[in-house]
Design a protein around this motif. Structure first.
Motif, mmCIF file in Angstrom:
data_model
loop_
_atom_site.group_PDB
_atom_site.id
_atom_site.type_symbol
_atom_site.label_atom_id
_atom_site.label_comp_id
_atom_site.label_asym_id
_atom_site.label_seq_id
_atom_site.Cartn_x
_atom_site.Cartn_y
_atom_site.Cartn_z
ATOM 1 N N VAL A 341 13.779 -5.405 -5.059
ATOM 2 C CA VAL A 341 12.524 -4.875 -4.504
ATOM 3 C C VAL A 341 11.425 -4.867 -5.560
ATOM 4 O O VAL A 341 10.264 -5.170 -5.270
ATOM 5 N N THR A 342 11.786 -4.539 -6.798
ATOM 6 C CA THR A 342 10.799 -4.518 -7.881
ATOM 7 C C THR A 342 10.226 -5.907 -8.132
ATOM 8 O O THR A 342 9.020 -6.072 -8.363
ATOM 9 N N LYS A 360 -2.391 -0.008 -5.574
ATOM 10 C CA LYS A 360 -1.234 0.156 -6.453
ATOM 11 C C LYS A 360 0.050 0.220 -5.616
ATOM 12 O O LYS A 360 0.060 0.810 -4.531
ATOM 13 N N ILE A 361 1.114 -0.369 -6.154
ATOM 14 C CA ILE A 361 2.410 -0.395 -5.464
ATOM 15 C C ILE A 361 3.477 0.145 -6.417
ATOM 16 O O ILE A 361 3.549 -0.281 -7.570
ATOM 17 N N SER A 362 4.285 1.084 -5.943
ATOM 18 C CA SER A 362 5.369 1.626 -6.782
ATOM 19 C C SER A 362 6.697 1.513 -6.053
ATOM 20 O O SER A 362 6.750 1.506 -4.820
ATOM 21 N N ILE A 402 0.697 2.115 -2.110
ATOM 22 C CA ILE A 402 1.887 1.820 -1.311
ATOM 23 C C ILE A 402 3.115 2.229 -2.116
ATOM 24 O O ILE A 402 3.259 1.838 -3.278
ATOM 25 N N GLU A 403 3.971 3.023 -1.497
ATOM 26 C CA GLU A 403 5.211 3.456 -2.155
ATOM 27 C C GLU A 403 6.410 2.882 -1.405
ATOM 28 O O GLU A 403 6.517 3.006 -0.179
ATOM 29 N N ILE A 417 8.645 2.071 3.455
ATOM 30 C CA ILE A 417 7.393 1.520 2.927
ATOM 31 C C ILE A 417 6.280 2.431 3.437
ATOM 32 O O ILE A 417 6.021 2.492 4.643
ATOM 33 N N ILE A 418 5.657 3.169 2.521
ATOM 34 C CA ILE A 418 4.687 4.207 2.879
ATOM 35 C C ILE A 418 3.332 3.860 2.269
ATOM 36 O O ILE A 418 3.233 3.640 1.057
ATOM 37 N N ASP A 419 2.283 3.796 3.091
ATOM 38 C CA ASP A 419 0.934 3.552 2.560
ATOM 39 C C ASP A 419 -0.017 4.663 3.002
ATOM 40 O O ASP A 419 0.279 5.413 3.937
ATOM 41 N N ASP A 420 -1.122 4.770 2.295
ATOM 42 C CA ASP A 420 -2.137 5.780 2.635
ATOM 43 C C ASP A 420 -3.355 5.120 3.278
ATOM 44 O O ASP A 420 -4.496 5.518 3.050
#
Length: 469
Positions: A341-342, A360-362, A402-403, A417-420
């Motif tokens: 995934v990374t 940003k993506i973590s 995005i987390e 997959i969570i975004d704001d």
């Protein structure tokens, strides 16, 4: 806890769960009455596993358990009685089982029915039978441990009715002077294979030793010694132990095991591992070449819709290539999901971030190992969902977050997959969307999991789960 476990792992309704909760309240009384550990297990979606939802330890005698096993799985291979009763609804009496703490017990199991007569769980009582099992395994221990064998060998060294006479491993016994006084058929066969023409009985230790050990050192340092030696084309494991009678050392036993085949298999596995790594490396290179060719082709087309389709295909191909890249490095068929995934995240940041936007993506959560087939499927799903979020979630926004969250479970693990972003109406999703159809198909058919989408004006959370190995 019982209600939470039932909702997570079972398909029981509210009334069934309530009945199990009522029974769980009297478990301590039952445990004290029968002077044993008692449990309630329920069926899960896995036909070979049940889930422990309640337990009670007796206060009238010591418990066999050091820790709580509530929330642990009961596997068919370890607890056949529990699974049998859950399946057929019949009581099972006095069947051996292995606990989650690797102790051997005897289980008695009765079904728990709901008002409709359906089995909703089982009540299990366990009794410790460790002493009996230790007695049953006595011969296994004798055959495995050289030091325990020697006492028996001294008494029955010449009898063809002893266990050692029929063991394929070579066993040679030496007296205090280092003279061979006993050799089983396995020993005679081994030394004959090594070219010895005379009988090994009566030979000195120095003529029979195969790994350079000193007899004086062995007899003066009476402890189990293990070594490995290569003799010709044979690879041998050699064990030494001092023999005792009435706490007095009377000689040395040498046990030789031919492990040539084991070592050859290990070499074969190493060679196969190298070959597999090379194959994955070539597959990765081929996929990247295909992606490059598609990229070149897309530059020759001035149609935005066609270019978008090209870019989506390129991203899918590269997400598969990521799995093969890691497999090429590891040389095994298992990979770390978080690493996969990374790498997809890094590739997206490098090639897929929209221009003029600070997104940003973590990647957070647990690490877990999965096979290559499952890794490829998950890589495709994560890539698809990540690209979808980047394309639609941040319209009208210049920045976002995005987390990607990985959660390891006992039976199923999940990825969120969570975004704001700005969110969307879930009911208005286009059912004909190729990306969504790919995701749904892979999650259902390949991963045997479930997909859930939750979106509000504050962002979107998409979660899918997959069955563990």
């Amino acid at each position: 806890m019982l209600r939470k476990l039932c909702k997570k792992y079972t398909e029981l309704d509210q009334s069934d769960i309530k009945k199990l909760e009522n029974i769980s309240q009297i478990l301590p009384i039952i445990a004290d009455l029968v002077r044993a550990n008692v449990f309630i297990d329920c069926a899960t979606s896995d036909p070979n596993a049940a889930i422990v939802v309640a337990e009670a330890k007796p206060t009238t005698c010591p418990s066999m358990y050091e820790y709580s096993v509530v929330g642990e799985l009961a596997l068919r291979k370890n607890e056949p009685a529990a699974l049998r009763t859950l399946e057929i609804g019949m009581a099972t009496r006095d069947l051996k089982a292995i606990t989650q703490e690797n102790k051997t017990v005897r289980q008695s199991v009765v079904p728990i029915h709901n008002d409709a007569g359906d089995v909703i769980g089982v009540l299990i009582m366990e009794e410790d039978i460790t002493k009996d099992v230790k007695q049953d395994r006595k011969m296994e221990f004798l055959a495995e441990t050289t030091e325990q064998l020697t006492e028996t060998l001294l008494n029955f060294r010449d009898s063809e009715y002893t266990v050692t006479y029929h063991i394929n491993d070579a066993i040679v016994m030496f007296d205090q002077q280092g003279i061979a006084t006993y050799g089983n058929p396995g020993a005679k066969k081994l030394y004959k294979k090594l070219g010895y023409r005379d009988s090994i009985i009566g030979m000195n230790f120095d003529n029979l030793v195969l790994d350079g050990n000193s007899f004086n050192k062995l007899i003066n340092e009476p402890c189990l010694k293990v070594s490995e030696a290569t003799v010709g084309k044979l690879t041998l494991q050699i064990k030494y132990a001092a023999m005792k009678q009435k706490n007095k050392i009377v000689g040395v036993t040498m046990l030789i095991k031919d492990i040539t085949e084991v070592r050859e298999k290990e070499k074969e596995l190493i060679l196969k591992s190298v070959a597999i790594r090379e194959i994955h490396h070539r597959v990765k290179n081929n996929l990247q070449t295909i992606a490059s060719l598609l990229s070149l082709q897309s530059r020759r087309i001035n149609n935005d819709l066609v270019n978008k389709a090209f870019n989506e295909s390129i991203n899918r191909i590269l997400s598969i290539a990521v799995t093969h890249e890691i497999l090429a490095q590891n040389g095994v068929d298992d990979v770390d999901l978080k690493t996969i995934v990374t790498k997809i995240k890094n590739s997206t940041i490098k090639y897929g971030l929209p221009c003029m936007k600070n997104i940003k993506i973590s990647v957070e959560g647990d690490s877990l190992t999965i096979n290559s087939d499952k890794a490829t499927s998950i890589a495709l799903v994560v890539n698809e969902l990540l690209q979808n979020s980047l394309e639609h979630a941040f319209d009208g926004k210049t920045e976002g977050f995005i987390e990607i969250w990985i959660q390891k479970g006992s039976m199923y693990s999940s990825i969120s997959i969570i975004d704001d972003g700005r969110g969307f109406d879930v009911k208005a999703i286009k059912m004909g969307s190729l990306g969504l159809n790919i995701v749904k198909s892979i999650v259902k058919d390949k991963l045997h999991g479930h997909l859930n989408i939750d979106s509000t004006e504050n962002g979107t959370k998409i979660i899918f789960d997959f069955k563990n190995e």
